[in-house]
Structure formats: structure tokens, C-alpha cells
Design an enzyme around this catalytic site. Structure first.
Site, PDB file in Angstrom:
ATOM      1  N   SER A  68       0.818  -1.219   0.000  1.00  0.00           N
ATOM      2  CA  SER A  68       0.000   0.000   0.000  1.00  0.00           C
ATOM      3  C   SER A  68       0.849   1.265   0.000  1.00  0.00           C
ATOM      4  O   SER A  68       2.017   1.270   0.418  1.00  0.00           O
ATOM      5  CB  SER A  68      -0.931   0.012   1.221  1.00  0.00           C
ATOM      6  OG  SER A  68      -1.849  -1.049   1.161  1.00  0.00           O
ATOM      7  N   GLN A  69       0.259   2.343  -0.461  1.00  0.00           N
ATOM      8  CA  GLN A  69       0.867   3.669  -0.461  1.00  0.00           C
ATOM      9  C   GLN A  69       1.334   4.026   0.953  1.00  0.00           C
ATOM     10  O   GLN A  69       0.591   3.855   1.927  1.00  0.00           O
ATOM     11  CB  GLN A  69      -0.179   4.673  -0.931  1.00  0.00           C
ATOM     12  CG  GLN A  69       0.247   6.119  -0.903  1.00  0.00           C
ATOM     13  CD  GLN A  69      -0.941   7.048  -1.157  1.00  0.00           C
ATOM     14  OE1 GLN A  69      -2.080   6.592  -1.288  1.00  0.00           O
ATOM     15  NE2 GLN A  69      -0.685   8.339  -1.217  1.00  0.00           N
TER      16      GLN A  69
END
Length: 218
Positions: A68-69
Site C-alpha cells: 500500500s501507499q
């Protein structure tokens, strides 16, 4: 053409990530910031994406999954107000990056991943980095892991179509959960707080995660 990055540069890029992508965007929990400064995100990225490891976007890791970011990871961890004494369930081990961050922040991490290939690779990386307080299992994350419940916090790294009751049931009294809920084109982070018999829910940021797949839906 991109070129390999040496380890000293990785350290500098990690510092920039924390200062520019996290602190300047409002992440204020110093324990979370320090954990993200310590954990080498590039170690969890496939070789061909390592030069992008500290950029502000997800990275593919195979099996249709992603790391994920960084900002979304930090936001979710900050919202959980984690204590060094907590036991946390992570749903969706993926690369093991969030597993390692949790291992920096809490006493015990129980993580579950439905793809055995990802789980095995994550185990290797987490072990190589020296984390001994994290256990990774293969299974249906939407059902959690009842045998280790209750949990002080649960973090879900995949979007559920609705709140999974089995995960709510595994929260301790005073437990918190961060989970993305919705379909592929419309997802929102939800913060769940368990107060005795009551469930308090707060809607948070819009987001985009891979779907949480339940074996029962197959």
C-alpha cells in the site's frame, strides 16, 4: 532508464518519504513516523520496483496484490493509537511491510494471508530483518484468527464489501479496527471502536485497495 540505488541512498529516500509524504501531510504520531523511518520498504518490494520503493504510490507484489501507499499505511496505523503492549491482527500480510511496521509498534502481531506464496516470502523477509514478535498464517482473512483473539487492534489491508462481523467479534473491549469498505470504484476507510456492547464507527478517507476475498464466496 532507471539505475540501481545503493543502500545509503535508500536511507535518504526513506527520510524524505517520512518528512515529505507523511509529516508534512499531517501524520503526527512520532512512534509511527519512527517505525516508518526504521523499516526498509525497499526490502519488501520486488527487485524491478525497488527504485520506486519510497515513492508515494502502491507497488505490485504478485498474486494481484500490492504494497500500500506509504501515506495510507501511516494514516491507518496512526488512527489505531497503538500501544507497545497491544496484540494486533493484520488481515492481508501481502509483502510483510505492514507486518514489520506493526512489529516495531506493538508486543505481538498475528498476520493472515490467503496466498501461501506471499505468506512464505513475507515470513522470510520479516525473519531476516530480525522481527520475532510477528507470526504469519495462511488462511481466509475475512474470518480472522479466533484462536488468538481478542485483539487490541485489527488492521485490514484489503477492501471488504461490508464490515465482517467475525472480525468485529474478535476485538477486545476498547479494541479498534481500521478497514477499507466498499466496491472497487467506491471505497472508504472506516474506523471501528468497540465499547462494551456498542460499536462506534467513524468514516474516514476515501481509498483504493485490492478486494478482501472470502473463501465462503467462492
Amino acid at each position: 532508464m532507471r539505475f540501481p540505488i545503493n543502500l545509503d541512498v535508500y536511507s535518504g529516500l526513506r527520510q524524505q518519504m517520512v518528512e515529505r509524504q507523511l509529516r508534512l501531510r499531517g501524520i503526527a504520531d512520532e512512534r509511527v513516523l519512527q517505525a516508518m523511518l526504521r523499516v526498509p520498504r525497499h526490502e519488501f518490494a520486488p527487485e524491478r520496483f525497488r527504485d520506486q520503493a519510497y515513492e508515494d504510490h502502491p507497488l505490485p507484489i504478485g498474486e494481484g496484490q500490492t504494497i500500500s501507499q506509504p501515506y495510507i499505511v501511516a494514516l491507518m496505523l496512526e488512527a489505531l493509537t497503538l500501544s507497545p503492549h497491544d496484540k494486533v491482527l493484520e488481515v492481508g500480510t501481502g509483502s510483510g511491510y505492514v507486518t514489520a511496521l506493526l512489529a516495531e509498534l506493538v508486543a505481538e502481531v498475528i498476520s493472515i494471508e490467503r496466498h501461501s506464496s506471499l505468506a512464505e516470502e513475507a515470513k522470510k523477509i520479516v525473519s531476516r530483518l530480525g522481527y520475532r514478535n510477528a507470526q504469519i498464517y495462511v488462511g481466509d482473512g475475512s474470518r480472522g484468527l479466533h484462536q488468538f483473539a481478542p485483539y487490541n487492534a485489527i488492521v485490514v489491508s484489503a477492501a471488504a464489501p461490508h464490515l465482517p462481523q467475525e472480525l468485529i467479534d474478535q476485538l477486545a473491549d476498547g479494541g479498534r479496527m481500521m478497514i477499507p469498505v466498499g466496491e472497487a470504484d467506491s471505497q472508504q476507510l472506516q474506523f471501528i471502536y468497540k465499547d462494551g456492547g456498542r460499536i462506534i464507527m467513524r468514516m474516514r478517507e476515501l481509498c483504493r485497495f485490492v478486494p478482501l476475498v472470502s473463501d465462503s464466496s467462492n
